[in-house]
Design a protein around this motif. Structure first.
Motif, PDB file in Angstrom:
ATOM      1  N   UNK A   1     -22.407 -14.301 -31.417  1.00 11.29           N
ATOM      2  CA  UNK A   1     -22.836 -13.412 -32.206  1.00 11.29           C
ATOM      3  C   UNK A   1     -21.851 -12.353 -32.923  1.00 11.29           C
ATOM      4  N   UNK A   2     -20.593 -12.092 -32.148  1.00 14.11           N
ATOM      5  CA  UNK A   2     -19.786 -11.444 -32.682  1.00 14.11           C
ATOM      6  C   UNK A   2     -18.791 -12.140 -33.620  1.00 14.11           C
ATOM      7  N   UNK A   3     -18.243 -13.185 -32.667  1.00 10.34           N
ATOM      8  CA  UNK A   3     -17.200 -13.887 -33.357  1.00 10.34           C
ATOM      9  C   UNK A   3     -17.744 -14.930 -34.445  1.00 10.34           C
ATOM     10  N   UNK A   4     -19.037 -14.998 -34.274  1.00 13.18           N
ATOM     11  CA  UNK A   4     -19.771 -15.857 -35.396  1.00 13.18           C
ATOM     12  C   UNK A   4     -19.211 -17.601 -35.268  1.00 13.18           C
ATOM     13  N   UNK A   5     -19.092 -17.625 -33.899  1.00 14.37           N
ATOM     14  CA  UNK A   5     -18.637 -19.236 -33.666  1.00 14.37           C
ATOM     15  C   UNK A   5     -20.245 -19.976 -33.272  1.00 14.37           C
ATOM     16  N   UNK A   6     -20.310 -21.271 -33.939  1.00 11.69           N
ATOM     17  CA  UNK A   6     -21.298 -22.178 -33.979  1.00 11.69           C
ATOM     18  C   UNK A   6     -21.315 -22.457 -32.487  1.00 11.69           C
ATOM     19  N   UNK A   7     -22.778 -22.725 -31.826  1.00  9.81           N
ATOM     20  CA  UNK A   7     -22.722 -23.003 -30.515  1.00  9.81           C
ATOM     21  C   UNK A   7     -22.284 -24.329 -30.421  1.00  9.81           C
TER      22      UNK A   7
ATOM     23  N   UNK B   1     -21.182 -16.520 -19.320  1.00  8.74           N
ATOM     24  CA  UNK B   1     -22.198 -16.773 -19.905  1.00  8.74           C
ATOM     25  C   UNK B   1     -22.407 -15.568 -21.194  1.00  8.74           C
ATOM     26  N   UNK B   2     -22.326 -14.428 -20.809  1.00 11.54           N
ATOM     27  CA  UNK B   2     -22.092 -13.249 -21.806  1.00 11.54           C
ATOM     28  C   UNK B   2     -21.132 -13.513 -22.739  1.00 11.54           C
ATOM     29  N   UNK B   3     -19.896 -13.988 -22.151  1.00 14.39           N
ATOM     30  CA  UNK B   3     -18.730 -13.893 -22.861  1.00 14.39           C
ATOM     31  C   UNK B   3     -19.191 -15.016 -24.261  1.00 14.39           C
ATOM     32  N   UNK B   4     -19.968 -16.148 -23.826  1.00 12.74           N
ATOM     33  CA  UNK B   4     -20.331 -17.084 -24.909  1.00 12.74           C
ATOM     34  C   UNK B   4     -21.238 -16.612 -25.940  1.00 12.74           C
TER      35      UNK B   4
END
Length: 350
Positions: A305-311, A297-300
């Motif tokens: 937050x860091x890779x700026x991927x949309x949920x 879950x921390x990887x997600x």
């Protein structure tokens, strides 16, 4: 504001203007930036509001360990619902006030209370504008948190710890032949009811009898713990080869009483969730370890937050590998030792 091209064009007539104008552009870039804003996602700190259902667990330990190991710039704000749905609206209100960079939710009741069903997400009641990552949601499809696992279709992603029913049955049958499986469940808990439904489907496909007994309710509509010894005795009399502990919060809370009663009737207990492994008389299980769930879950959270991927671009997933666990002290008490082949891949607890 004039463009850089205009400045350079005019500099042919007024050379001094070029240097002055470019300086103005540079200063405008600095002044126009928000305080603390940076183009490098890893150069700022992010606040994660962690909304927990029953306090911190091994899941949160794994979440924190991943953050520490990867030196992620995350600050955690932790709140607890104390297993009481009446506390959820206040947590939602606080989330709106704090405006964290990400909201973390634990479990199905809390997640539903925070973000609502995907087809009834009323912004006045639920969080819709803040990104959310959930964990420990047993059945995200059936509980209508998401319409599909590939994408939530909204500002949400997460992890699930549920192992397919057929994989669970194969794990049981790897230990010993099984054609009759006993279980008790809380009829007021949606996850528990859904899980029993999945087991019924598996019983039809894999040719075994499921002895599923709902817990009787007391005058307040809650499961009656005093009924446990009698229920276990009734089920044991029907000679199942295993007793089943699945994703059922009430049953898990009473795991020690249940497993001790099962052991008294010489009935081995299988579990598909990690919690009963450590402190109850479970014989064996196939589980998604809570600590690993927290790390995943921390990887997600890192992706968001860091890779700026949309949920909504991140699938809802479980672990790619599960852990087969055997508790030898319980095996000795039952005089029911695992086949040698299992020892090649099982985690054995002495």
């Amino acid at each position: 504001m004039i463009s850089e091209e205009e400045i350079m064009a005019r500099s042919r007539l007024f050379p001094q203007l070029a240097l002055f104008g470019l300086l103005i552009l540079a200063l405008a870039g600095v002044v126009g930036a928000e305080p603390g804003e940076t183009t490098d996602p890893a150069a700022r700190r992010y606040r994660i509001l962690m909304l927990l259902w029953r306090g911190e667990t091994e899941v949160e330990a794994g979440f924190k360990a991943y953050i520490q190991e990867h030196n992620l710039p995350f600050d955690l704000i932790i709140r607890n619902a104390d297993q009481n749905s009446a506390n959820i609206p206040a947590l939602v209100a606080e989330a709106r006030q704090l405006k964290p960079d990400l909201v973390y939710t634990w479990g199905t009741p809390l997640t539903l209370g925070v973000i609502g069903p995907y087809d009834q997400a009323n912004p006045a009641r639920y969080l819709t504008d803040l990104p959310v990552v959930f964990t420990m949601v047993a059945y995200p499809l059936e509980s209508r948190i998401v319409p599909q696992l590939a994408s939530s279709g909204r500002n949400v992603t997460g992890t699930t710890h549920t192992i397919p029913a057929e994989s669970q049955i194969k794990a049981i049958r790897a230990y010993r032949p099984m054609n009759r499986l006993a279980a008790i469940y809380n009829p007021t808990e949606p996850n528990a009811v859904i899980n029993i439904g999945e087991l019924r489907k598996a019983a039809h496909r894999l040719n075994f009898e499921l002895l599923a007994q709902p817990l009787p309710l007391d005058a307040n509509g809650r499961p009656d713990a005093n009924a446990l010894p009698g229920l276990l005795a009734q089920l044991a009399a029907r000679e199942p080869q295993f007793f089943y502990l699945g994703p059922d919060t009430w049953v898990s809370d009473h795991r020690q009483t249940i497993t001790e009663e099962a052991l008294r009737h010489h009935l081995p207990v299988f579990t598909s969730v990690d919690r009963p492994i450590k402190d109850s008389a479970v014989l064996m299980g196939l589980v998604a370890p809570y600590f690993h769930m927290g790390r995943f879950t921390a990887f997600k959270a890192e992706q968001i937050l860091i890779e700026r991927r949309l949920p909504q671009d991140l699938p809802i997933e479980t672990l790619h590998r599960f852990t087969y666990i055997v508790k030898l002290p319980v095996a000795r008490q039952l005089d029911l030792y695992p086949p040698l082949a299992i020892l090649n891949y099982a985690e054995v607890i002495e």
